[in-house]
Scaffold this motif. Structure first.
Motif, PDB file in Angstrom:
ATOM      1  N   SER A 108      93.572 110.643 124.950  1.00  0.00           N
ATOM      2  CA  SER A 108      94.008 111.609 123.933  1.00  0.00           C
ATOM      3  C   SER A 108      93.295 112.940 124.168  1.00  0.00           C
ATOM      4  CB  SER A 108      93.698 111.090 122.530  1.00  0.00           C
ATOM      5  OG  SER A 108      92.313 110.957 122.342  1.00  0.00           O
TER       6      SER A 108
ATOM      7  N   ARG B 197      99.734 111.931 117.029  1.00  0.00           N
ATOM      8  CA  ARG B 197      98.903 111.119 117.924  1.00  0.00           C
ATOM      9  C   ARG B 197      99.663 110.785 119.206  1.00  0.00           C
ATOM     10  NH1 ARG B 197      93.978 108.374 117.861  1.00  0.00           N
ATOM     11  NH2 ARG B 197      93.844 107.254 119.837  1.00  0.00           N
TER      12      ARG B 197
ATOM     13  N   THR C 253      98.624 112.033 123.478  1.00  0.00           N
ATOM     14  CA  THR C 253      98.115 111.087 124.462  1.00  0.00           C
ATOM     15  C   THR C 253      98.830 111.289 125.793  1.00  0.00           C
ATOM     16  OG1 THR C 253      99.714 109.412 123.739  1.00  0.00           O
ATOM     17  CG2 THR C 253      97.523 109.369 122.735  1.00  0.00           C
TER      18      THR C 253
END
Length: 431
Positions: free
Chosen positions: A138, A161, A165
């Motif tokens: 990440s 999120r 990544t």
């Protein structure tokens, strides 16, 4: 022990845009700090020469003061630097500090400005700003940057999120005992290094020949393997990349010589691509075809370097694991590079890289590495009786002793002499 694992990344086009922006921001901040450093140093030097000591107010520039100065004007003058993680700013000033520390210590030349397309594109991430998982990492600020580019407000929290990544080609090889399950395949198990503890120190994201990599720096605690018995000497050269006193040899692969014809063809095509100079900005503008061809040349250079690096890694790993002490000779590589008849062959052999790999891996397994002076007569000295010749030209590939009549291969004779040196040093060390 501190070490690192370099892993290839597979970013999407949106993620590549962020990574390029972060590298460009780091390059701009470094150049800004380099310019301010020189200005402040000139003013400081002028005050030291003309103003009495009790009236001086200026101090010598340093990276921490420059970072504070930049943060004060950052929001008004350079708001676009907030589009990437703050680690980029901190890493740029850390690099500036290291560059000037090396310069003042005499280890490097004066720090130069970083130019787009020529400098190494990279940026640093601190250990508390990123997370490494199973085949992913990440990057801080990446997901928010992509959502801002898309200008979407729907389900921003769910997408944040996932967009932040980046896919990795492999897992982190350092595994803490008892905290992670090992893979079932033996081939995959060999890639993992079991450690007592693993602490992530940071990471560096870089671009090489259009490919993106992340180098994760870790601090590990690991039990040293049982020490083997042999003591060997290693002679490094051009005819053979390395000759060990026990008979092992590393043949010089000459990857540059083998790919020189193809590389020359690619570079000739590159020289014919269009590039113009902007009369207003005085900058060179390259066409898209030029950039495509430049990438092909860069990847050919990367292929050559990877061939050389792979062979040297395997050789030095085997040597470090099977020998308790290794003797090598310090080489004047810069002096050899000055010889125009040998410079290409010396660069192709990468003797300095081989010695550096050996130093690192011997220290990793807890062995001893003894470096003989460059004036040590390893080539001219007889490994049997110790007689030293006055001359030993490169064209003579066989050593013939004038005192005892020994007839032996030149490189093996040098390796045996280095073995004698390592044995003496080891005896004095444990005396």
């Amino acid at each position: 022990m501190k070490t690192a694992h370099k892993i290839r990344m597979n970013p999407t086009l949106e993620q590549v845009e962020y990574l390029k922006r972060a590298c460009g921001t780091r390059r701009f901040i470094y150049n800004w700090g380099r310019e301010q450093w020189e200005k402040q140093y000139q003013a400081y030097k002028a005050e030291q020469e003309s103003v009495p000591e009790e009236q001086r107010v200026l101090k010598a520039p340093h990276a921490l003061a420059l970072k504070k100065q930049f943060n004060q004007i950052r929001e008004q003058e350079y708001p676009w630097t907030y589009h990437v993680t703050k680690c980029v700013v901190e890493g740029a000033f850390d690099d500036l500090k290291k560059a000037y520390d090396n310069f003042f210590a005499g280890r490097a030349n004066t720090p130069q400005y970083k130019k787009k397309g020529k400098s190494h594109e990279s940026f640093y991430l601190s250990n508390d700003k990123f997370t490494v998982g199973s085949h992913w990492i990440s990057i801080p600020g990446l997901g928010r940057f992509i959502l801002d580019q898309r200008q979407t407000k729907k389900d921003r929290g769910k997408l944040l999120r996932k967009l932040g990544t980046v896919n990795l080609a492999e897992k982190l090889r350092f595994v803490e005992k008892g905290k992670a399950s090992l893979p079932t395949k033996k081939r995959t198990q060999r890639k993992h290094v079991l450690c007592g503890s693993v602490k992530i120190l940071g990471a560096s994201v870089s671009c090489e020949a259009g490919h993106w990599y992340v180098s994760v720096q870790v601090e590990i605690k690991r039990e040293l393997p049982p020490q083997p018995v042999p003591v060997v000497g290693v002679d490094v050269g051009l005819k053979r990349a390395a000759v060990v006193s026990d008979g092992r040899r590393l043949e010089n692969q000459r990857p540059l010589a083998l790919h020189l014809k193809k590389l020359g063809k690619l570079q000739r095509k590159l020289s014919k691509k269009q590039k113009t100079k902007d009369p207003q900005t005085k900058r060179t503008v390259f066409s898209k075809q030029y950039e495509k061809q430049r990438l092909k040349v860069a990847r050919k250079h990367q292929q050559i370097a990877n061939i050389r690096r792979d062979v040297q890694h395997k050789f030095t790993t085997e040597l470090a694991r099977t020998c308790v002490a290794i003797g090598i000779e310090d080489l004047n590589i810069l002096g050899m590079m000055a010889n125009r008849k040998l410079s290409r062959a010396v660069a192709d052999a990468a003797m300095g890289q081989l010695l550096q790999f050996l130093k690192t891996k011997v220290a990793t397994v807890g062995g001893d590495l003894f470096i003989a002076s460059r004036w040590f007569p390893s080539t001219k000295r007889c490994s049997c009786c110790g007689h030293v010749k006055k001359r030993m030209p490169l064209k003579h590939r066989t050593y013939q002793c004038l005192a005892c009549g020994l007839l032996i291969d030149r490189d093996l004779n040098a390796a045996l002499n280095v073995l004698w040196f390592a044995t003496e040093q080891l005896r004095q060390l444990h005396a």
